[in-house]
Design a protein around this motif. Structure first.
Motif, PDB file in Angstrom:
ATOM      1  N   LYS A 176       0.821  -1.214   0.000  1.00  0.00           N
ATOM      2  CA  LYS A 176       0.000   0.000   0.000  1.00  0.00           C
ATOM      3  C   LYS A 176       0.855   1.265   0.000  1.00  0.00           C
ATOM      4  CE  LYS A 176      -4.024  -1.991   2.212  1.00  0.00           C
ATOM      5  NZ  LYS A 176      -4.869  -2.041   3.410  1.00  0.00           N
ATOM      6  N   GLN A 177       2.111   1.153   0.479  1.00  0.00           N
ATOM      7  CA  GLN A 177       3.021   2.296   0.498  1.00  0.00           C
ATOM      8  C   GLN A 177       3.829   2.407  -0.790  1.00  0.00           C
ATOM      9  OE1 GLN A 177       5.396   1.951   4.022  1.00  0.00           O
ATOM     10  NE2 GLN A 177       3.652   2.231   5.387  1.00  0.00           N
ATOM     11  N   GLY A 178       3.538   1.553  -1.772  1.00  0.00           N
ATOM     12  CA  GLY A 178       4.183   1.684  -3.072  1.00  0.00           C
ATOM     13  C   GLY A 178       5.255   0.664  -3.377  1.00  0.00           C
ATOM     14  N   TRP A 179       5.512  -0.287  -2.502  1.00  0.00           N
ATOM     15  CA  TRP A 179       6.504  -1.324  -2.770  1.00  0.00           C
ATOM     16  C   TRP A 179       5.940  -2.293  -3.801  1.00  0.00           C
ATOM     17  CZ3 TRP A 179      11.170  -2.640   0.154  1.00  0.00           C
ATOM     18  CH2 TRP A 179      11.538  -1.647   1.064  1.00  0.00           C
ATOM     19  N   ARG A 180       6.813  -2.833  -4.639  1.00  0.00           N
ATOM     20  CA  ARG A 180       6.466  -3.866  -5.620  1.00  0.00           C
ATOM     21  C   ARG A 180       7.174  -5.158  -5.211  1.00  0.00           C
ATOM     22  NH1 ARG A 180       2.547  -1.324  -8.129  1.00  0.00           N
ATOM     23  NH2 ARG A 180       3.190   0.579  -9.143  1.00  0.00           N
ATOM     24  N   PHE A 181       6.535  -6.295  -5.479  1.00  0.00           N
ATOM     25  CA  PHE A 181       7.084  -7.585  -5.077  1.00  0.00           C
ATOM     26  C   PHE A 181       7.145  -8.530  -6.262  1.00  0.00           C
ATOM     27  CE2 PHE A 181       5.140  -5.710  -1.359  1.00  0.00           C
ATOM     28  CZ  PHE A 181       6.143  -5.839  -0.411  1.00  0.00           C
ATOM     29  N   ILE A 182       8.239  -9.277  -6.326  1.00  0.00           N
ATOM     30  CA  ILE A 182       8.385 -10.338  -7.311  1.00  0.00           C
ATOM     31  C   ILE A 182       8.600 -11.629  -6.535  1.00  0.00           C
ATOM     32  CG2 ILE A 182       9.793 -11.284  -9.163  1.00  0.00           C
ATOM     33  CD1 ILE A 182      10.377  -8.484 -10.077  1.00  0.00           C
ATOM     34  N   TYR A 183       7.698 -12.582  -6.742  1.00  0.00           N
ATOM     35  CA  TYR A 183       7.756 -13.870  -6.065  1.00  0.00           C
ATOM     36  C   TYR A 183       8.471 -14.861  -6.978  1.00  0.00           C
ATOM     37  CZ  TYR A 183       4.169 -11.784  -3.128  1.00  0.00           C
ATOM     38  OH  TYR A 183       3.473 -10.949  -2.292  1.00  0.00           O
ATOM     39  N   LEU A 184       9.540 -15.493  -6.455  1.00  0.00           N
ATOM     40  CA  LEU A 184      10.313 -16.436  -7.241  1.00  0.00           C
ATOM     41  C   LEU A 184      10.323 -17.797  -6.554  1.00  0.00           C
ATOM     42  CD1 LEU A 184      13.201 -13.969  -7.946  1.00  0.00           C
ATOM     43  CD2 LEU A 184      11.515 -14.739  -9.585  1.00  0.00           C
ATOM     44  N   PRO A 185       9.999 -18.857  -7.285  1.00  0.00           N
ATOM     45  CA  PRO A 185       9.929 -20.188  -6.677  1.00  0.00           C
ATOM     46  C   PRO A 185      11.285 -20.883  -6.618  1.00  0.00           C
ATOM     47  CG  PRO A 185       9.227 -20.306  -8.938  1.00  0.00           C
ATOM     48  CD  PRO A 185       9.530 -18.860  -8.659  1.00  0.00           C
ATOM     49  N   ILE A 186      12.238 -20.277  -5.938  1.00  0.00           N
ATOM     50  CA  ILE A 186      13.557 -20.891  -5.771  1.00  0.00           C
ATOM     51  C   ILE A 186      13.845 -21.016  -4.287  1.00  0.00           C
ATOM     52  CG2 ILE A 186      14.444 -20.012  -7.962  1.00  0.00           C
ATOM     53  CD1 ILE A 186      15.921 -17.870  -6.365  1.00  0.00           C
ATOM     54  N   ASP A 187      14.762 -21.894  -3.944  1.00  0.00           N
ATOM     55  CA  ASP A 187      15.149 -22.055  -2.545  1.00  0.00           C
ATOM     56  C   ASP A 187      16.122 -20.952  -2.153  1.00  0.00           C
ATOM     57  OD1 ASP A 187      13.625 -24.325  -2.200  1.00  0.00           O
ATOM     58  OD2 ASP A 187      15.238 -25.640  -2.899  1.00  0.00           O
TER      59      ASP A 187
END
Length: 111
Positions: free
Chosen positions: A61-72
């Motif tokens: 909500k504060q403007g951060w973007r997230f990238i989810y990666l399926p790695i260990d």
């Protein structure tokens, strides 16, 4: 799973001058039943902040973007990171010397 968080805001002077859109990044790794945000403070100093899903939604909500990666995630990210990008690249086990800014890392991961 590793989550890389990107922000357009920073308190550091050099990223404000060099970086375009994203000026800070931080890896989030799972630990047990929770998650840890590895915040780069200065060379050699990494602050580990416990975070949960609610904290991630507040950052979003504060403007951060997230990238989810399926790695260990590696067991130890190390404390010898030179920048937030270096710390994130270590979390991804990525050795790409041409990636030096959070914006370049974001574009590389979005491919």
């Amino acid at each position: 799973m590793v989550i890389i968080a990107f922000s357009e805001k920073t308190s550091k002077i050099l990223p404000r001058i060099i970086c375009r859109r994203f000026r800070h990044c931080a890896p989030i790794t799972p630990v047990g039943r929770g998650m840890i945000l590895h915040q780069f403070s200065s060379p050699g100093h990494i602050t580990k902040i416990p975070i949960n899903i609610r904290g991630i939604s507040r950052l979003q909500k504060q403007g951060w973007r997230f990238i989810y990666l399926p790695i260990d995630a590696p067991g130890n990210l190390g404390t010898h990171a030179f920048s937030c990008v270096d710390l994130s690249k270590r979390a991804l086990r990525l050795s790409a010397p041409h990636i030096q800014t959070p914006d370049a890392l974001y574009r590389h991961l979005r491919k």
